[in-house]
Design a protein around this motif. Sequence first.
Motif, PDB file in Angstrom:
ATOM      1  N   GLU A  20       1.129  -1.453  -0.073  1.00 11.91           N
ATOM      2  CA  GLU A  20       0.166  -0.174   0.117  1.00 11.91           C
ATOM      3  C   GLU A  20       0.862   1.187   0.082  1.00 11.91           C
ATOM      4  OE1 GLU A  20      -2.671  -0.482   3.479  1.00 11.91           O
ATOM      5  OE2 GLU A  20      -3.704  -1.878   2.163  1.00 11.91           O
ATOM      6  N   TRP A  21       1.765   1.141   0.944  1.00 14.77           N
ATOM      7  CA  TRP A  21       2.781   2.590   0.913  1.00 14.77           C
ATOM      8  C   TRP A  21       3.308   2.723  -0.826  1.00 14.77           C
ATOM      9  CZ3 TRP A  21       8.009   3.180   0.769  1.00 14.77           C
ATOM     10  CH2 TRP A  21       8.810   4.211   1.350  1.00 14.77           C
ATOM     11  N   VAL A  22       4.253   1.544  -1.424  1.00 12.92           N
ATOM     12  CA  VAL A  22       4.466   2.029  -2.417  1.00 12.92           C
ATOM     13  C   VAL A  22       3.636   2.239  -3.480  1.00 12.92           C
ATOM     14  CG1 VAL A  22       5.997   0.051  -4.134  1.00 12.92           C
ATOM     15  CG2 VAL A  22       6.440   0.589  -1.603  1.00 12.92           C
ATOM     16  N   GLY A  23       2.454   1.725  -3.595  1.00  6.52           N
ATOM     17  CA  GLY A  23       1.436   2.022  -4.285  1.00  6.52           C
ATOM     18  C   GLY A  23       1.268   3.779  -3.907  1.00  6.52           C
ATOM     19  N   GLY A  24       1.065   4.435  -3.275  1.00  4.80           N
ATOM     20  CA  GLY A  24       0.970   5.681  -3.364  1.00  4.80           C
ATOM     21  C   GLY A  24       2.239   6.562  -4.235  1.00  4.80           C
ATOM     22  N   PHE A  25       3.239   5.819  -4.546  1.00  5.76           N
ATOM     23  CA  PHE A  25       4.518   6.419  -5.673  1.00  5.76           C
ATOM     24  C   PHE A  25       4.033   5.837  -6.967  1.00  5.76           C
ATOM     25  CE2 PHE A  25       6.253   5.861  -1.944  1.00  5.76           C
ATOM     26  CZ  PHE A  25       6.690   7.724  -1.808  1.00  5.76           C
ATOM     27  N   GLU A  26       2.831   4.723  -7.043  1.00  3.64           N
ATOM     28  CA  GLU A  26       2.761   4.345  -8.525  1.00  3.64           C
ATOM     29  C   GLU A  26       2.594   6.087  -9.792  1.00  3.64           C
ATOM     30  OE1 GLU A  26      -0.220   1.684 -11.121  1.00  3.64           O
ATOM     31  OE2 GLU A  26      -0.184   1.856  -8.601  1.00  3.64           O
ATOM     32  N   ARG A  27       1.891   6.598  -9.030  1.00  2.00           N
ATOM     33  CA  ARG A  27       1.065   7.752  -9.905  1.00  2.00           C
ATOM     34  C   ARG A  27       2.538   8.458 -10.633  1.00  2.00           C
ATOM     35  NH1 ARG A  27      -2.403  12.824  -7.529  1.00  2.00           N
ATOM     36  NH2 ARG A  27      -0.789  12.503  -6.547  1.00  2.00           N
ATOM     37  N   PHE A  28       3.500   8.203  -9.440  1.00  2.00           N
ATOM     38  CA  PHE A  28       5.118   9.275  -9.951  1.00  2.00           C
ATOM     39  C   PHE A  28       5.559   8.016 -10.781  1.00  2.00           C
ATOM     40  CE2 PHE A  28       9.458   8.977  -8.840  1.00  2.00           C
ATOM     41  CZ  PHE A  28      10.292  10.474  -9.436  1.00  2.00           C
ATOM     42  N   TRP A  29       5.898   7.138 -10.558  1.00  2.00           N
ATOM     43  CA  TRP A  29       6.623   6.136 -12.043  1.00  2.00           C
ATOM     44  C   TRP A  29       6.182   6.693 -12.841  1.00  2.00           C
ATOM     45  CZ3 TRP A  29      11.243   5.792 -11.273  1.00  2.00           C
ATOM     46  CH2 TRP A  29      11.930   5.965  -9.378  1.00  2.00           C
ATOM     47  N   THR A  30       4.028   5.737 -13.257  1.00  2.00           N
ATOM     48  CA  THR A  30       3.706   6.491 -14.320  1.00  2.00           C
ATOM     49  C   THR A  30       3.862   7.507 -14.991  1.00  2.00           C
ATOM     50  OG1 THR A  30       1.827   5.063 -13.147  1.00  2.00           O
ATOM     51  CG2 THR A  30       1.264   5.963 -15.283  1.00  2.00           C
ATOM     52  N   GLY A  31       3.524   8.355 -14.358  1.00  2.97           N
ATOM     53  CA  GLY A  31       3.925   9.535 -15.370  1.00  2.97           C
ATOM     54  C   GLY A  31       6.072   9.661 -15.505  1.00  2.97           C
ATOM     55  N   SER A  32       6.423   9.375 -14.200  1.00  2.00           N
ATOM     56  CA  SER A  32       7.822   9.792 -14.957  1.00  2.00           C
ATOM     57  C   SER A  32       7.757   8.933 -16.872  1.00  2.00           C
ATOM     58  CB  SER A  32       8.662   8.925 -13.923  1.00  2.00           C
ATOM     59  OG  SER A  32       8.821  10.054 -12.796  1.00  2.00           O
ATOM     60  N   PHE A  33       7.100   7.489 -16.524  1.00  2.00           N
ATOM     61  CA  PHE A  33       7.370   7.091 -17.877  1.00  2.00           C
ATOM     62  C   PHE A  33       6.525   6.843 -18.773  1.00  2.00           C
ATOM     63  CE2 PHE A  33       8.235   3.371 -14.484  1.00  2.00           C
ATOM     64  CZ  PHE A  33       9.568   3.064 -15.014  1.00  2.00           C
ATOM     65  N   ASP A  34       5.684   7.768 -18.700  1.00  2.00           N
ATOM     66  CA  ASP A  34       4.677   8.732 -19.785  1.00  2.00           C
ATOM     67  C   ASP A  34       5.822   9.849 -20.161  1.00  2.00           C
ATOM     68  OD1 ASP A  34       2.545   6.468 -19.062  1.00  2.00           O
ATOM     69  OD2 ASP A  34       1.632   8.235 -18.051  1.00  2.00           O
ATOM     70  N   ARG A  35       6.393  10.388 -19.604  1.00  2.00           N
ATOM     71  CA  ARG A  35       7.082  11.087 -20.360  1.00  2.00           C
ATOM     72  C   ARG A  35       8.035  10.858 -20.701  1.00  2.00           C
ATOM     73  NH1 ARG A  35       5.732  13.587 -15.962  1.00  2.00           N
ATOM     74  NH2 ARG A  35       8.258  13.106 -14.173  1.00  2.00           N
ATOM     75  N   LEU A  36       8.935   9.665 -20.180  1.00  2.00           N
ATOM     76  CA  LEU A  36       9.766   8.890 -21.259  1.00  2.00           C
ATOM     77  C   LEU A  36       9.587   8.716 -22.221  1.00  2.00           C
ATOM     78  CD1 LEU A  36      12.609   8.355 -21.158  1.00  2.00           C
ATOM     79  CD2 LEU A  36      11.773   5.961 -19.962  1.00  2.00           C
ATOM     80  N   GLU A  37       8.900   7.874 -22.455  1.00  2.00           N
ATOM     81  CA  GLU A  37       8.353   7.398 -23.395  1.00  2.00           C
ATOM     82  C   GLU A  37       6.882   8.707 -24.403  1.00  2.00           C
ATOM     83  OE1 GLU A  37       6.430   4.986 -26.758  1.00  2.00           O
ATOM     84  OE2 GLU A  37       7.119   4.617 -25.306  1.00  2.00           O
ATOM     85  N   THR A  38       7.167   9.855 -24.484  1.00  2.00           N
ATOM     86  CA  THR A  38       6.784  11.154 -25.275  1.00  2.00           C
ATOM     87  C   THR A  38       8.197  11.068 -25.626  1.00  2.00           C
ATOM     88  OG1 THR A  38       4.902  11.682 -23.934  1.00  2.00           O
ATOM     89  CG2 THR A  38       6.540  13.321 -25.118  1.00  2.00           C
ATOM     90  N   TYR A  39       9.376  12.056 -24.753  1.00  2.00           N
ATOM     91  CA  TYR A  39      10.929  12.223 -25.463  1.00  2.00           C
ATOM     92  C   TYR A  39      10.569  11.626 -26.268  1.00  2.00           C
ATOM     93  CZ  TYR A  39      15.567  13.092 -24.845  1.00  2.00           C
ATOM     94  OH  TYR A  39      16.616  13.508 -25.654  1.00  2.00           O
ATOM     95  N   VAL A  40      11.336   9.491 -26.096  1.00  2.00           N
ATOM     96  CA  VAL A  40      11.747   8.816 -27.133  1.00  2.00           C
ATOM     97  C   VAL A  40      10.423   9.115 -28.119  1.00  2.00           C
ATOM     98  CG1 VAL A  40      11.624   6.320 -27.947  1.00  2.00           C
ATOM     99  CG2 VAL A  40      12.651   6.940 -25.144  1.00  2.00           C
ATOM    100  N   GLN A  41       9.620   8.885 -28.496  1.00  2.00           N
ATOM    101  CA  GLN A  41       8.890   8.899 -29.452  1.00  2.00           C
ATOM    102  C   GLN A  41       9.242  10.705 -30.462  1.00  2.00           C
ATOM    103  OE1 GLN A  41       7.236   6.595 -30.913  1.00  2.00           O
ATOM    104  NE2 GLN A  41       7.587   5.581 -29.089  1.00  2.00           N
ATOM    105  N   GLU A  42       9.164  11.734 -30.042  1.00  2.00           N
ATOM    106  CA  GLU A  42       9.845  12.306 -30.170  1.00  2.00           C
ATOM    107  C   GLU A  42      11.306  12.954 -30.974  1.00  2.00           C
ATOM    108  OE1 GLU A  42      10.137  15.472 -26.862  1.00  2.00           O
ATOM    109  OE2 GLU A  42       7.638  15.936 -26.756  1.00  2.00           O
ATOM    110  N   LEU A  43      12.052  11.888 -30.038  1.00  2.00           N
ATOM    111  CA  LEU A  43      13.770  11.504 -30.493  1.00  2.00           C
ATOM    112  C   LEU A  43      13.531  10.800 -32.163  1.00  2.00           C
ATOM    113  CD1 LEU A  43      16.011  10.870 -27.681  1.00  2.00           C
ATOM    114  CD2 LEU A  43      15.597  12.586 -29.536  1.00  2.00           C
TER     115      LEU A  43
END
Length: 113
Positions: free
Chosen positions: A83-106
């Motif tokens: 439950e505690w780690v799950g609270g950080f899921e939104r942070f990691w999901t957002g980070s991976f989404d931004r990384l995916e966008t960056y890779v696609q732009e490259l």
Amino acid sequence: MARAATTSDAFNAIAEPQRRDILALLRAGEWPVTDLAQELGMSQPRASKHLRVLREVGLVRVREVGKQRLYGLDARGLQPIHEWVGGFERFWTGSFDRLETYVQELKQTRQED
């Protein structure tokens, strides 16, 4: 003077790397303490001490079969950590989404060059 207990909950118990190693082995099923100790390259008393801590915080259960005690994972004890780690899921999901966008732009930039 005796040292105060520092393993009053699952968070403290899994802070010790050898206890995490024990839990990883127990994911596959029950183990006797002698086999756990041998697999992890530690003495039987040391493995027993770690198992006692894990049992006291609800991460490990023990079952007696004849004279042998088999230790198994009780994953319900990991719920507070999950439950505690799950609270950080939104942070990691957002980070991976931004990384995916960056890779696609490259990729698009390289295709245009």
